[in-house]
Design an enzyme around this catalytic site. Structure first.
Site, PDB file in Angstrom:
ATOM      1  N   ASP A 187       0.835  -1.184   0.000  1.00  0.00           N
ATOM      2  CA  ASP A 187       0.000   0.000   0.000  1.00  0.00           C
ATOM      3  C   ASP A 187       0.883   1.252   0.000  1.00  0.00           C
ATOM      4  OD1 ASP A 187      -2.989   0.892   0.439  1.00  0.00           O
ATOM      5  OD2 ASP A 187      -1.870   1.985   1.988  1.00  0.00           O
ATOM      6  N   ARG A 188       0.723   2.163   0.957  1.00  0.00           N
ATOM      7  CA  ARG A 188       1.557   3.377   0.971  1.00  0.00           C
ATOM      8  C   ARG A 188       3.046   3.024   0.978  1.00  0.00           C
ATOM      9  NH1 ARG A 188      -1.859   6.436  -0.960  1.00  0.00           N
ATOM     10  NH2 ARG A 188      -0.603   8.256  -0.426  1.00  0.00           N
ATOM     11  N   ARG A 219       4.436   2.589  -2.388  1.00  0.00           N
ATOM     12  CA  ARG A 219       4.698   3.857  -3.076  1.00  0.00           C
ATOM     13  C   ARG A 219       6.027   4.457  -2.597  1.00  0.00           C
ATOM     14  NH1 ARG A 219       0.253   3.767  -5.701  1.00  0.00           N
ATOM     15  NH2 ARG A 219      -1.581   2.848  -4.706  1.00  0.00           N
ATOM     16  N   TRP A 245      -9.034   8.376  -0.949  1.00  0.00           N
ATOM     17  CA  TRP A 245      -8.019   9.060  -1.754  1.00  0.00           C
ATOM     18  C   TRP A 245      -8.428  10.512  -2.020  1.00  0.00           C
ATOM     19  CZ3 TRP A 245      -4.432   7.047  -5.996  1.00  0.00           C
ATOM     20  CH2 TRP A 245      -3.719   5.918  -5.546  1.00  0.00           C
ATOM     21  N   TYR A 293      -1.606  11.629   2.077  1.00  0.00           N
ATOM     22  CA  TYR A 293      -2.447  11.577   0.875  1.00  0.00           C
ATOM     23  C   TYR A 293      -2.457  12.908   0.135  1.00  0.00           C
ATOM     24  CZ  TYR A 293      -4.209   6.904   1.845  1.00  0.00           C
ATOM     25  OH  TYR A 293      -4.304   5.545   2.028  1.00  0.00           O
ATOM     26  N   HIS A 329      -7.118  -6.835   0.179  1.00  0.00           N
ATOM     27  CA  HIS A 329      -6.067  -5.832   0.037  1.00  0.00           C
ATOM     28  C   HIS A 329      -4.816  -6.109   0.875  1.00  0.00           C
ATOM     29  CE1 HIS A 329      -4.165  -1.936  -0.341  1.00  0.00           C
ATOM     30  NE2 HIS A 329      -4.328  -1.668   0.946  1.00  0.00           N
TER      31      HIS A 329
END
Length: 302
Positions: free
Chosen positions: A117-118, A121, A163, A224, A283
């Site tokens: 997830d984050r 990134r 988001w 975010y 997820h």
């Protein structure tokens, strides 16, 4: 002024792992746990998790590797600095610099990185900004950030509403979430997980301990906000860059990402050597399908 989370953890999800607090930037100290010996691998969590999300994977990896799990800045027991101008203190570039600094402080100049997830990134930016440090990269249940924003449609915006909610100007999302953090957090994790009983109540309590801190909730929104702004600018500059090291992409067959994107194709637009597959879960792969994740990581990390 940077702050940490309120209260102490009631459960140790990584027993036997050393605890570290490492200053990575002025006013920013990162909380990390490390265990095992062998080739180093860094584990990066996502939202709304903490490093405890790796509890069913990290100890097994540590049987043959030096495993480091860290709380991203703003999350868990890492510091939560103000967002700064244009939310730059929560740019993935800043978080990737934290990760590189943590690993250097622990004696690892080159390592594999696994990000969910984050954290995925952050791992992507780490591979671009610190290519000499990253030996291999694994991303769990994400497509590249710029790709996901560019291809947003009504279905994605509905399923991933946060988001677009978190990026609203301060203090709107912070105050609304703060009205009932437990309800918001439970709704978030239970709708994303497709595996009954995941996360456990003990693990949920750990996430809530951190989410109950207003500084944590603000930091999450800043994360975010950065993703929808400064991160996209950095991604645009590196639009033609390709990760040179092998990249493994894993995603949940029952999750939004796998149902919305050709995940491997999105990563082939960003990396030269891409492999991966879907796992039978939602997820949060490392919590819902830890055996499969461990098997995939063991094969890929070699």
């Amino acid at each position: 002024m940077a702050t940490g989370s309120t209260g102490a953890a009631t459960t140790d999800f990584l027993p036997g792992f050393d605890r570290h607090r490492i200053e990575t930037a002025p006013g920013v100290t990162i909380h990390a746990r490390a265990g095992g010996s062998g080739p180093p691998v860094l584990l990066l969590h996502g939202h709304p998790q903490t490093l405890s999300t790796w509890h069913a994977v990290a100890p097994r990896l540590a049987q043959s590797r030096r495993v480091v799990a860290m709380d991203l800045r703003g999350y868990g027991d890492s510091d939560k600095p103000p967002g700064g101008e244009r939310h730059a203190h929560y740019a993935k570039r800043a978080m990737a610099a934290d990760a590189a600094a943590v690993m250097r402080a622990l004696g690892h100049d080159r390592f594999a990185v696994v990000g969910h997830d984050r954290g995925g990134r952050v791992a992507h930016r780490l591979a671009l900004d610190h290519p000499d440090a990253v030996a291999r990269i694994v991303v769990l249940d994400i497509a590249p950030t710029a790709t996901m924003y560019a291809r947003t449609d009504k279905d994605f915006a509905t399923r991933y509403f946060w988001w677009f909610f978190f990026i609203q100007p301060e203090p709107l999302p912070e105050r609304l979430i703060g009205a009932d953090p437990e309800y918001f957090l439970r709704h978030h994790v239970t709708t994303q997980s497709k595996t009954p009983g995941s996360p456990s109540e003990a693990l949920f309590a750990e996430y809530l301990r951190c989410y109950a801190d207003p500084a944590c909730r603000h930091a999450i929104c800043e994360d975010y906000r950065a993703a929808a702004g400064i991160d996209l600018e950095h991604d645009a500059v590196d639009a033609d860059a390709r990760i040179a090291v092998p990249l493994l992409a894993l995603w949940g067959a029952e999750g939004v990402v796998g149902r919305t994107y050709d995940v491997l194709e999105t990563w082939r637009e960003k990396a030269r050597d891409v492999s991966g597959r879907a796992l039978p879960c939602g997820h949060t792969l490392q919590e819902e399908a830890p055996d499969a994740v461990f098997a995939e990581l063991s094969a890929f990390l070699g």
